[in-house]
Write an enzyme that holds these catalytic residues in place. Structure first.
Site, PDB file in Angstrom:
ATOM      1  N   HIS A 276      -7.353  11.628  35.186  1.00  0.00           N
ATOM      2  CA  HIS A 276      -8.683  11.766  34.477  1.00  0.00           C
ATOM      3  C   HIS A 276      -9.565  12.680  35.362  1.00  0.00           C
ATOM      4  CE1 HIS A 276     -12.002  11.378  31.938  1.00  0.00           C
ATOM      5  NE2 HIS A 276     -12.322  10.047  31.798  1.00  0.00           N
ATOM      6  N   HIS A 317      -4.607  22.030  28.588  1.00  0.00           N
ATOM      7  CA  HIS A 317      -5.448  20.738  28.292  1.00  0.00           C
ATOM      8  C   HIS A 317      -4.905  20.023  27.120  1.00  0.00           C
ATOM      9  CE1 HIS A 317      -9.213  18.590  27.284  1.00  0.00           C
ATOM     10  NE2 HIS A 317      -9.544  18.585  28.322  1.00  0.00           N
ATOM     11  N   ASP A 373     -11.446  22.240  35.736  1.00  0.00           N
ATOM     12  CA  ASP A 373     -11.306  21.720  36.998  1.00  0.00           C
ATOM     13  C   ASP A 373     -10.676  22.674  38.019  1.00  0.00           C
ATOM     14  OD1 ASP A 373     -12.216  19.240  36.859  1.00  0.00           O
ATOM     15  OD2 ASP A 373     -10.226  18.529  35.817  1.00  0.00           O
TER      16      ASP A 373
HETATM   17  N1  CMC Z   1       1.407  24.014  34.381  1.00  0.00           N
HETATM   18  C1  CMC Z   1       2.670  24.462  33.830  1.00  0.00           C
HETATM   19  N2  CMC Z   1       3.213  23.994  32.546  1.00  0.00           N
HETATM   20  C2  CMC Z   1       2.237  23.086  31.759  1.00  0.00           C
HETATM   21  C3  CMC Z   1       1.205  22.761  32.373  1.00  0.00           C
HETATM   22  C4  CMC Z   1       0.676  23.251  33.515  1.00  0.00           C
HETATM   23  N3  CMC Z   1      -0.522  22.915  34.112  1.00  0.00           N
HETATM   24  N4  CMC Z   1       0.542  22.071  31.285  1.00  0.00           N
HETATM   25  C5  CMC Z   1       1.294  22.014  30.304  1.00  0.00           C
HETATM   26  N5  CMC Z   1       2.499  22.787  30.882  1.00  0.00           N
HETATM   27  C6  CMC Z   1       3.907  22.892  29.819  1.00  0.00           C
HETATM   28  C7  CMC Z   1       4.574  21.579  29.761  1.00  0.00           C
HETATM   29  O1  CMC Z   1       5.436  21.686  30.747  1.00  0.00           O
HETATM   30  C8  CMC Z   1       5.086  21.829  28.411  1.00  0.00           C
HETATM   31  O2  CMC Z   1       6.058  22.710  28.301  1.00  0.00           O
HETATM   32  P1  CMC Z   1       7.438  22.572  27.410  1.00  0.00           P
HETATM   33  O3  CMC Z   1       6.903  22.651  26.006  1.00  0.00           O
HETATM   34  O4  CMC Z   1       8.354  23.686  28.007  1.00  0.00           O
HETATM   35  O5  CMC Z   1       8.147  21.187  27.667  1.00  0.00           O
HETATM   36  C9  CMC Z   1       4.037  22.428  27.637  1.00  0.00           C
HETATM   37  O6  CMC Z   1       3.240  23.202  28.437  1.00  0.00           O
HETATM   38  C10 CMC Z   1       3.203  21.287  26.928  1.00  0.00           C
HETATM   39  O7  CMC Z   1       2.769  20.238  27.787  1.00  0.00           O
HETATM   40  P2  CMC Z   1       2.148  18.885  27.739  1.00  0.00           P
HETATM   41  O8  CMC Z   1       2.552  17.944  28.752  1.00  0.00           O
HETATM   42  O9  CMC Z   1       3.047  18.520  26.238  1.00  0.00           O
HETATM   43  O10 CMC Z   1       0.710  18.982  27.183  1.00  0.00           O
HETATM   44  P3  CMC Z   1      -0.192  17.907  27.238  1.00  0.00           P
HETATM   45  O11 CMC Z   1      -1.308  18.382  26.017  1.00  0.00           O
HETATM   46  O12 CMC Z   1       0.229  16.548  27.192  1.00  0.00           O
HETATM   47  O13 CMC Z   1      -0.795  17.963  28.671  1.00  0.00           O
HETATM   48  C11 CMC Z   1      -2.608  18.443  30.467  1.00  0.00           C
HETATM   49  C12 CMC Z   1      -2.095  18.405  29.069  1.00  0.00           C
HETATM   50  C13 CMC Z   1      -3.787  18.599  30.964  1.00  0.00           C
HETATM   51  C14 CMC Z   1      -1.996  17.076  31.114  1.00  0.00           C
HETATM   52  C15 CMC Z   1      -1.467  19.281  31.166  1.00  0.00           C
HETATM   53  O14 CMC Z   1      -1.660  20.615  30.675  1.00  0.00           O
HETATM   54  C16 CMC Z   1      -1.280  19.274  32.777  1.00  0.00           C
HETATM   55  O15 CMC Z   1      -0.775  18.352  33.253  1.00  0.00           O
HETATM   56  N6  CMC Z   1      -2.420  20.227  33.371  1.00  0.00           N
HETATM   57  C17 CMC Z   1      -2.377  20.429  34.816  1.00  0.00           C
HETATM   58  C18 CMC Z   1      -3.432  19.177  35.075  1.00  0.00           C
HETATM   59  C19 CMC Z   1      -4.673  19.416  34.827  1.00  0.00           C
HETATM   60  O16 CMC Z   1      -5.320  20.528  35.122  1.00  0.00           O
HETATM   61  N7  CMC Z   1      -5.508  18.572  34.178  1.00  0.00           N
HETATM   62  C20 CMC Z   1      -7.104  18.679  34.173  1.00  0.00           C
HETATM   63  C21 CMC Z   1      -7.344  18.566  32.450  1.00  0.00           C
HETATM   64  S1  CMC Z   1      -8.989  18.989  32.085  1.00  0.00           S
HETATM   65  C22 CMC Z   1      -9.868  17.456  32.602  1.00  0.00           C
HETATM   66  C23 CMC Z   1     -10.753  16.825  31.596  1.00  0.00           C
HETATM   67  O17 CMC Z   1     -11.189  17.717  30.424  1.00  0.00           O
HETATM   68  O18 CMC Z   1     -11.363  15.860  31.835  1.00  0.00           O
END
Ligand code: CMC
Length: 444
Positions: A276, A317, A373
Site C-alpha cells: 500500500h 495501478h 509513486d
Molecule cells: N511491471 C511489469 N509488469 C506489470 C506491472 C509492472 N509494474 N504491473 C502489472 N504488470 C503486468 C502483470 O505482470 C500482468 O501481466 P500478464 O497479463 O502478462 O500476466 C499485467 O500487467 C496485469 O497485472 P496485474 O498484477 O493483474 O495488475 P493489478 O491491477 O493486480 O496490479 C499493481 C496493480 C499496482 C499491484 C501492479 O501494477 C504493480 O505491482 N505495480 C508495481 C508496484 C507499484 O508501483 N505500486 C504502487 C501502486 S499506486 C499506489 C496507490 O495508489 O496507493
C-alpha cells in the site's frame, strides 16, 4: 476496472434463474449495482441461508455509498468532492482541501481562517507523548512510532469516544490534522538522535512541519518556498483515494464505534504495508539497483521475461489504466524541486526508464503507466528524507481522507458494524480426543 461509478438510477432489473429449483428472481439494479443482500431470497428450501456473494479482496464489491472522491481509472480522472485534482493541486492548499473533503464544500474565508487558527493552535502534544516517543529504540521504524503514538492519543482524549457528538468529532478532526505533523517530526528526530523541535505556530502548516524536521540552533527556521509548496501539493495529492486498503481499515475499525484516534491508528497500520504505502520506497531501491542509464534495456528485458515476478516499480495501478492523474502533477513538481536540489542521478535513470517503458509494446498493451509513486520518492529523496520515512509523509496527508470517510460512515444510516460472511471450508463436527497429557488438569 473503471473505479467508482457516478450515480445514476436506471430502474433496471436483473433476472436470475436458479437451476437448482427452476425458480426465477428479479433483483433491482441501481447505479449499475445490485444489493448482494437481495440474493438471500434465492434459496433451495426455507432453512437455506440463501445465496451469498463471494468476493475476496473486494474486487467487485462496493462497501459504501460515498460522496467524497471520484475516480475514473480508464480516463485518468481523480476528483475530490467534484473538483479535479490538478485544479486543487494548482490553486488550493492542504488545509483548504482537508476542509473540503470533510465538509463537501470549499470553506468561506471566515471558515478557512477559523480552521487554520484551530489547527495552528492544536499542534502541540502532551509532554507525556514526548516521553512515550523517547521509549522507542534508536532504530524504530517511524511508521511504528506514528501508529503507536496516534493510538496513544486516544488515552489523552477520553471524551472523543462520544463519536455522535458533533463537537467531539470537530475537535478530533482539528487535533489529528494538527498533531500528525508534530508526531511525525518527533519520530524523525528520534531516529536521527536529535532533540525534538516544538511547533512554531507563526508558520503555515507545511513550513511548520519542515521546521520541526530540520531546525537546529537557529531561532526561526525558514523552509525553502519550493520545498514547502512541494510538501503541501504532495499532501493534497495523497489526501484521499476513495476505498483503498487503509481507508477501508479506518471505516471497518470505526464501524465498531471506537474513537477516531484508534480508527486512524488502524489506517496507519494498513498504510505501513509494502503493498500500500511502501511503493515509493521500492521505486528508489529499483533505481539504485539499475544504477546507470546504460543498464535500463537489460532491466526492462528482465521485467518482460520475468512473467510478473520482477516488476517496474511505480508503474501500473489496479484502478488507473491510463496515466495516473497525480503522476503528471508529481512529475512537474519533481522538476521544480530538482531545480533547487540539483538534478539527481536517480532522476536521470527515472526519466529514461519512463521514456523507454512508454514506447514499449509490453507496457502499452497492458496499460501500464507511471503511477503517483514513480516520482514522489525522488522528491522526498531530493529533500533528504530517509527512505523509510516516505510513508509517514503519506500518512499525514491521508489523515484528512480517513477522517472524512470515517465521519461519512458514522452518519450513514445504512452502515452497521463491518462484519463479512465466510464460506466455511474446515472440518464438519468431530469429537475431541485428547492428544496431550495434561497432568495438571483434572479430567473426569
Ligand atoms: N511491471 C511489469 N509488469 C506489470 C506491472 C509492472 N509494474 N504491473 C502489472 N504488470 C503486468 C502483470 O505482470 C500482468 O501481466 P500478464 O497479463 O502478462 O500476466 C499485467 O500487467 C496485469 O497485472 P496485474 O498484477 O493483474 O495488475 P493489478 O491491477 O493486480 O496490479 C499493481 C496493480 C499496482 C499491484 C501492479 O501494477 C504493480 O505491482 N505495480 C508495481 C508496484 C507499484 O508501483 N505500486 C504502487 C501502486 S499506486 C499506489 C496507490 O495508489 O496507493
Amino acid at each position: 476496472m473503471p473505479g467508482t461509478k457516478e450515480v445514476s438510477s436506471t430502474g433496471d432489473h436483473l433476472e436470475i434463474k436458479d437451476s437448482r429449483t427452476g425458480k426465477s428472481y428479479t433483483v433491482q439494479i441501481t447505479d449499475d449495482t445490485i444489493r448482494t443482500a437481495d440474493l438471500k431470497q434465492i434459496k433451495v428450501n426455507a432453512d437455506d441461508f440463501g445465496i451469498m456473494g463471494y468476493d475476496p479482496a473486494f474486487m467487485n464489491t462496493a462497501s459504501c455509498r460515498s460522496a467524497i472522491t471520484f475516480i475514473d481509472g480508464d480516463k485518468g480522472i481523480l476528483r475530490y468532492r467534484g473538483y479535479p485534482i490538478d485544479q486543487l493541486a494548482g490553486k488550493a492548499d492542504f488545509l483548504e482541501v482537508a476542509w473540503l473533503l470533510r465538509h463537501g464544500e470549499l470553506p468561506t474565508q471566515a471558515e478557512y481562517d477559523q480552521w487554520v487558527q484551530d489547527v495552528t493552535y492544536h499542534t502541540y502534544v502532551h509532554e507525556n507523548i514526548k516521553h512515550f516517543m523517547e521509549g522507542f529504540r534508536y532504530d524504530a521504524h517511524p511508521m511504528s512510532m506514528l501508529c503507536a503514538s496516534v493510538a496513544a492519543l486516544s488515552s489523552f482524549y477520553p471524551t472523543s469516544k462520544d463519536i455522535f457528538d458533533e463537537h467531539e468529532r470537530d475537535i478530533a478532526f482539528v487535533r489529528l490534522i494538527a498533531k500528525l505533523p508534530t508526531l511525525a517530526a518527533f519520530a524523525y528526530r528520534h531516529v536521527k538522535g536529535m532533540p525534538y523541535v516544538y511547533p512554531d505556530n507563526s508558520l503555515p502548516y507545511a513550513e511548520n512541519f519542515l521546521s520541526m524536521i530540520a531546525r537546529m540552533s537557529e531561532p526561526k527556521y525558514e523552509a525553502h518556498p519550493v520545498y514547502a509548496r512541494a510538501i503541501d501539493i504532495l499532501f493534497i495529492l495523497h489526501a484521499d483515494h476513495e476505498q483503498n486498503c487503509s481507508t477501508n481499515a479506518v471505516r471497518a475499525v470505526g464501524s465498531s464505534h471506537v474513537d477516531p484516534y484508534s480508527a486512524v491508528a488502524a489506517g496507519i497500520a494498513a498504510l505501513y504495508g509494502p503493498l500500500h504505502g511502501g511503493a515509493n520506497e521500492a521505486v528508489l531501491r529499483m533505481l539504485q539497483e539499475i544504477g546507470h542509464v546504460k543498464n535500463i534495456p537489460a532491466f526492462i528485458a528482465d521485467v518482460k521475461s520475468g512473467k510478473g515476478e520482477k516488476r517496474l516499480m511505480g508503474f501500473g495501478h489496479r484502478v488507473y489504466k491510463s496515466y495516473d492523474p497525480r503522476a503528471k502533477i508529481v512529475k512537474a513538481l519533481c522538476d521544480d524541486v530538482l531545480k533547487v536540489a540539483g538534478m539527481s542521478h536517480d532522476m536521470e535513470i527515472a526519466l529514461e526508464l519512463e521514456r523507454i517503458a512508454l514506447s514499449d509494446e509490453y507496457f502499452i498493451s497492458r496499460k501500464l503507466y507511471p503511477n503517483v509513486d514513480f516520482y514522489t520518492g525522488l522528491i522526498y529523496r531530493a529533500m533528504h528524507f530517509p527512505t523509510d520515512y516516505f510513508t509517514v509523509l503519506f500518512a499525514i496527508a491521508r489523515t484528512a481522507g480517513w477522517l472524512s470517510q470515517w465521519e461519512e460512515m458514522l452518519l450513514d444510516k445504512e452502515q452497521k458494524i463491518a462484519r463479512p460472511r465466510q464460506i466455511y471450508t474446515g472440518h464438519a463436527e468431530r469429537p475431541y480426543k485428547p492428544t496431550l497429557d495434561y497432568k495438571h488438569k483434572i479430567t473426569k
